[in-house]
Design an enzyme around this catalytic site. Structure first.
Site, PDB file in Angstrom:
ATOM      1  N   SER A  29       0.827  -1.211   0.000  1.00  0.00           N
ATOM      2  CA  SER A  29       0.000   0.000   0.000  1.00  0.00           C
ATOM      3  C   SER A  29       0.860   1.260   0.000  1.00  0.00           C
ATOM      4  O   SER A  29       0.606   2.210  -0.749  1.00  0.00           O
ATOM      5  CB  SER A  29      -0.921   0.003   1.224  1.00  0.00           C
ATOM      6  N   GLY A  98      -5.641  -3.664  -8.199  1.00  0.00           N
ATOM      7  CA  GLY A  98      -6.833  -2.865  -7.950  1.00  0.00           C
ATOM      8  C   GLY A  98      -6.499  -1.524  -7.338  1.00  0.00           C
ATOM      9  O   GLY A  98      -7.173  -0.515  -7.606  1.00  0.00           O
ATOM     10  N   ASP A 318      -7.026  -8.188   4.234  1.00  0.00           N
ATOM     11  CA  ASP A 318      -6.185  -8.976   3.334  1.00  0.00           C
ATOM     12  C   ASP A 318      -5.590 -10.204   4.010  1.00  0.00           C
ATOM     13  O   ASP A 318      -5.139 -11.131   3.330  1.00  0.00           O
ATOM     14  CB  ASP A 318      -5.061  -8.111   2.761  1.00  0.00           C
TER      15      ASP A 318
END
EC number: 2.5.1.19
Length: 440
Positions: A29, A98, A318
Site C-alpha cells: 500500500s 486494484g 487482506d
C-alpha cells in the site's frame, strides 16, 4: 530440492516447525502511494524499501505514462514529477493491481485529457462502480464496461468540485481515490467511513505537506500539491501474516519479522492472534517517516476460537484467508462476519478458501459476509485452483504445513509475484528446507 518455479504448478511439501528471523518486502500500500504521490508532487521523492513486485511495477509504468521519471539510485527509487501531469499516449494497463486502478481513477478525474485504465482478466472482474459513483458527484466524467460496473474505465478529466462522501463500506482504496481527486477539486472534499480503514494516504499526504484534516472517521482535503520528500517503506504486515499465522498454530514454532509496519489501522491481525492465545511480542518499536514499525515475534501456543467482526475487519481484510487456515487449528469455533469485501478481491476469497479448505478436511460453514470454522482439524493434501489470486496461493502453501506431510498442489503460482516474489524462499528458510518447497 529444486527452486520454486515462478509460474505454473507447484507441489508444496514442507514440515514445521517454523523458526527464525526474517524481513518481508516493503508494504504494498505504501509503495503504490510513494510512486503516485511522488508523481503529483512539486519536488523530488526518494523512496527506500520500495516493494519490487508486479503490482507496484504497474503503478510505476502508470506514473511514467503521466510524465514522471522514476529511476533507481542504489537502494532508493527516485521519483521526479512533471510540471503538470500529461494525458497518457496509450491505455494504462494496471495488471492485477486494484489499488493502481482505483487510485488512478481518482487522480485522472482531475487531469485534463482522455485516459483509459484496464488490467488483467482478474482485475477486469473487480467492481469499480463504488469509485465511479462518488467521483461523479464531484463532476468527474467516467464510464466503464457492463453498465459502469467493471473495467476498463474511461476517464475524461476536467474540473472537479469538492463534496462530502458517506461511504457505505470502509475501503482505503475508495477513500484514497476520493481524497486524491479532492487535491484537484474546487472546495473541500470530505470522506466519512463507517469504520476506519488503513490511513497511509492521510499520513503520507500530511508528511508531504498537504493539509489533511482528520476527525474521528472523517478525513478532509482541499486543492493542493504534495511537496515530495523521503519515504521509508516498512515491511508489509499482510505479507508477514503467512509466517505469523503459521507460527502461531504450528507447535514448536517461533518466528520474528523485523522492521514490520505496525500502523494501528493494519494491526487487526495482531489483535486476533492475541485473542486466540498466541504469544505475540513487539520489540524495537519506533516511528520512521510517520509510520510505526517494530520487530514482531509470534510463538506457538494452544489457540482458541474467537469472533472477528466489525471495526476489526478493515484492519485485517487482506490477512483473512490465512487467518481462516489458522482457525482450522484452533480449539472451538472461530466466526468471521462483516467481511463481504472478501468476495470482491482478486477472487471471491470467501468462496475460494471455503471450498478449498473443505476439500482439505476443514469443518467450515460459509455466510454471505463471512464464515464459521470449527477446530482443531487435521488437514489433508489437496489440489488448489489459485484463481490468479496471490493470497489464495500463499494461504494454501501455509495450510500444507498442517497436512501431516501430505502435499498441496498449487495449479499456478505466477500470481504470487504480484505482491511477494520471495515468499517461497522465505517459507523454505523458516521451515528449514533447502529451497523451493517443490516436489522432490
Amino acid at each position: 530440492m529444486s527452486a520454486a518455479p515462478t509460474s505454473g504448478p507447484l507441489t508444496c511439501r514442507r514440515a514445521g516447525p517454523l523458526r527464525g528471523a526474517i524481513e518481508v518486502p516493503g508494504d504494498k500500500s505504501i509503495s503504490h502511494r510513494s510512486l503516485l504521490f511522488g508523481a503529483l508532487s512539486t519536488g523530488e521523492t526518494r523512496v527506500a524499501g520500495l516493494l519490487d513486485a508486479e503490482d507496484v511495477h504497474s503503478t510505476r509504468r502508470a506514473v511514467e505514462a503521466l510524465g514522471a521519471t522514476v529511476r533507481t539510485e542504489g537502494a532508493e527509487v527516485v521519483v521526479t514529477p512533471p510540471a503538470t501531469l500529461r494525458e497518457p499516449g496509450d491505455v494504462i494497463d494496471c495488471g492485477n493491481s486494484g489499488t493502481s486502478l482505483r487510485l488512478l481513477t481518482g487522480v485522472l478525474s482531475g487531469v485534463p485529457g482522455l485516459s483509459v485504465l484496464t488490467g488483467d482478466a482478474s482485475l477486469r472482474r473487480r467492481p469499480v462502480r463504488r469509485v465511479i459513483d462518488p467521483l461523479r458527484v464531484m463532476g468527474a466524467n467516467l464510464s466503464a464496461r457492463d453498465g459502469d460496473r467493471l473495467p476498463p474505465v474511461v476517464v475524461r478529466g476536467g474540473a472537479l468540485r469538492g463534496a462530502r462522501h458517506l461511504l457505505p463500506v470502509a475501503s482505503a482504496q475508495v477513500k484514497s481515490a476520493l481524497l486524491l481527486a479532492g487535491l484537484f477539486a474546487e472546495g473541500e472534499t470530505t470522506v466519512v467511513e463507517p469504520e476506519k480503514s488503513r490511513d497511509h494516504t492521510e499520513r503520507m499526504l500530511r508528511g508531504m505537506g498537504v493539509p489533511v484534516k482528520v476527525s474521528g472517521l472523517e478525513v478532509s482535503v482541499s486543492a493542493a500539491r504534495p511537496a515530495g520528500g523521503r519515504v521509508d517503506v516498512p515491511g508489509d504486515i499482510s505479507s508477514a501474516a503467512f509466517f505469523l499465522c503459521g507460527a502461531a498454530a504450528l507447535p514448536g514454532s517461533e518466528v520474528t519479522v523485523r522492521n514490520l509496519g505496525v500502523n494501528e489501522t493494519r494491526t487487526g491481525l495482531l489483535d486476533v492472534l492475541r485473542a486466540m492465545g498466541a504469544d505475540v511480542r513487539l520489540a524495537n518499536l519506533r516511528e520512521v517517516a510517520g509510520e510505526p514499525r517494530a520487530d514482531v515475534t509470534v510463538r506457538a501456543d494452544r489457540l482458541e476460537g474467537t469472533e472477528i467482526r466489525g471495526a476489526t475487519i478493515p484492519r485485517l481484510i487482506d490477512e483473512l484467508p490465512v487467518v481462516m487456515v489458522m482457525a482450522t487449528q484452533a480449539r472451538g469455533r472461530t466466526v468471521i462476519r462483516d467481511a463481504k469485501e472478501l468476495r470482491v478481491k482478486e477472487s471471491d476469497r470467501l468462496a475460494a478458501m471455503g471450498e478449498t479448505l473443505s476439500r482439505a478436511g476443514a469443518r467450515i460453514e460459509l455466510f454471505e459476509d463471512g464464515c464459521a470454522i470449527d477446530g482443531p482439524t487435521p488437514l489433508r493434501g489437496v489440489e488448489v485452483r489459485t484463481r490468479l489470486d496471490h493470497r489464495i496461493a500463499m494461504s494454501m502453501a501455509v495450510a500444507q504445513l498442517f497436512c501431516g506431510g501430505e502435499p498441496v498442489v498449487l495449479d499456478d503460482v505466477a500470481c504470487v509475484a504480484t505482491s511477494f516474489p520471495s515468499f517461497f524462499r522465505l517459507l523454505d528458510q523458516v521451515s528449514g528446507q533447502a529451497s523451493g518447497g517443490g516436489a522432490p
